[in-house]
Write an enzyme that holds these catalytic residues in place. Sequence first.
Site, PDB file in Angstrom:
ATOM      1  CB  ILE A 133      97.409 -47.853 -85.956  1.00 21.24           C
ATOM      2  CG1 ILE A 133      98.521 -47.789 -87.008  1.00 21.24           C
ATOM      3  CG2 ILE A 133      96.900 -46.449 -85.633  1.00 21.24           C
ATOM      4  CD1 ILE A 133      98.050 -47.255 -88.352  1.00 21.24           C
ATOM      5  CG  HIS A 429      48.476 -54.568 -30.896  1.00 20.15           C
ATOM      6  ND1 HIS A 429      49.382 -55.243 -30.122  1.00 20.15           N
ATOM      7  CD2 HIS A 429      49.149 -53.483 -31.385  1.00 20.15           C
ATOM      8  CE1 HIS A 429      50.547 -54.612 -30.139  1.00 20.15           C
ATOM      9  NE2 HIS A 429      50.426 -53.543 -30.911  1.00 20.15           N
ATOM     10  CD  GLU A 430      47.706 -51.283 -34.480  1.00 18.90           C
ATOM     11  OE1 GLU A 430      47.926 -50.122 -34.099  1.00 18.90           O
ATOM     12  OE2 GLU A 430      48.621 -52.094 -34.723  1.00 18.90           O
TER      13      GLU A 430
END
Length: 649
Positions: A133, A429-430
């Site tokens: 089923i 750098h900064e």
Amino acid sequence: MGAQRLFRSLLVLSVLIVVVWAVFQNSLPGRKESKDMTVSQLQSKLAAKEVTKVTISGNNAAVEVKGDDATNNVTLPNDWASIPSLTGLLYPVTRSANDYRPEVIQKDPPLSGPVVQLIGLFLPLIFIAGFFIFIMRQSQAGAGQAMSFGKSKAKRLTDSSAKVTFADVAGVDEAKQELQEIIDFLKNPEKFQALGAKIPRGVLLLGNPGTGKTLLARAVAGEAGVPFFHISGSDFVEMFVGVGASRVRDLFDQAKAHRPAIVFIDEIDAVGRHRGAGLGGGHDEREQTLNQLLVEMDGFDPNAGVILMAATNRPDVLDPALTRPGRFDRRVIVDNPDSKGRLEILNVHIKGKPLAGDVNVEMMSKRTVGFSGADLANLVNEAALLAARRNKQQLTNSEFEESIERVIAGPERRSRIIQQREKTVLAYHEVGHALLAKLLPNAENPHKVTILPRGMALGYTLTLPSEDRFMTSKLQMIDEMTVLLGGRVAEELVFNEVWTGAQNDLERTTEMARRMICEFGMSESLGPLQFGRRSGPVFLGRDMQEDRNYSEEVAAKIDAEIKAYVEASYATARELLTENRGILDRIVNVLLEKETLTWEEIDRLIEGEPEPPALTPTQTPPPAPPAPVTEKPAPRVNPGGLQPGLAGA
């Protein structure tokens, strides 16, 4: 649905267990063979001392005999316990260890009777029937899914859904006005029909990601008061040809059944791209879907009462037949908000949140130039998360400052250990970036300089525009290039060596110089011309190829011009940093000590003012005076023909 799936899984598992037990119970490896034995034979075996074990369960006995691997089944009489000749052999009286005595185990008799026999007979049959089923139902469900494969996946917005109105949308006043007119037409069509006006058949929302296109559609759904269907463009396209077209037909059939109605297709570029540019010719699934969409929007069959809304951030790839008047009659541009719009958006998102007295929302809106609505929502949410992490009861200005940087550059990474020499190189750098940004008249002022890693960056210089700008001049672009090269120049000037940290700066500088020459016509030697057209097939993204409409000779001139622009900016940066080497060193020394400098501290260091003494824990800082406005020198004209807007120290 979860309980049903669990029940089905348990049912299938039970059926499989029963079937396996029924099939293999007599053929399991190691299972002993069984045979029948009479009571007389049992007595003879007991008398001959050949029985080793007897397991008695009711009137049944399982007998194990020496030298015999099989199990002997004996059916005892009902009164076997009263037969001395049997019980005497099973339970001998002698207790000597050397005397023979079989091992006798008595178990409770199993359940018996006709009901038990029926259950034992029919239970496997019941499980097998249930299994079949279940298989039949699954096959029927599969057939039903196959029949509904061409059904639309559009969802209808219900009254139980969270309602969004135009009061929840800010910063896009013109877009709200355009969409409000659509809602008024649906609610009061007689007002427009009296003047002969027709309702637009389609409204296309265009804008960058995060500007609020989908939010506007949700607000329309909350305000319109008519059935609202929403679906994604990718829900139409399937592997099988014809399914997308079927879903388009079903979508418009649903909308017509509930007219007046609104249909919203999000990310329509997934299905509305140019036809004839893909690899599948004119019969691939996407083009079939687009053809059906074109017919449904404006074909022979009238489609009155259904308004199609769509959103995309790629209007350049849409098919012209889709965007023409009569289909998408109205285009609504949803752009990044200006300062006033950002203030309204921030007020929407901070509503209901406890704010400290030092929070200045207006100043925050001016510092978030270029932020979209989604960025601003994320900013406020990050500030709330930071305040909760710090166990605060209110959102203070420090949380908003931190959240702005988190949105721009990512979270701070204090755990990353940087060697002292690398930290010194990073500081120069900064500061090279920041000092040039202060000296050049057309560059944006630095807001903050730090050598603390954040996101993917080891350090950064945060420059925030002072006002909204929608155009950029040549001088501004040249000064920006000079600022970008400041970090590389500072490294070379101080250490006579260069590092890899300037890779992104060089990439941005070169791209900016190329755009100035090829796109904006800012080259004096090549003239006001545009070189190269971005084009290409849609399936390649439409912007991954460039149509070179110039000769090799012109290409060589373009390369030489780009190099001249970059080298001129590099020379300008080196000249300015050389002239201001003392200021550069002074700022770097303080930055290495504090790790972060604000724009007020940078101004004081440039002016040569002493740093204020550090406060003890019991002292409170005095109110800061307003920062002086320092005018930048007028730009100088260099002899090479470029006007980079240089400033002397």
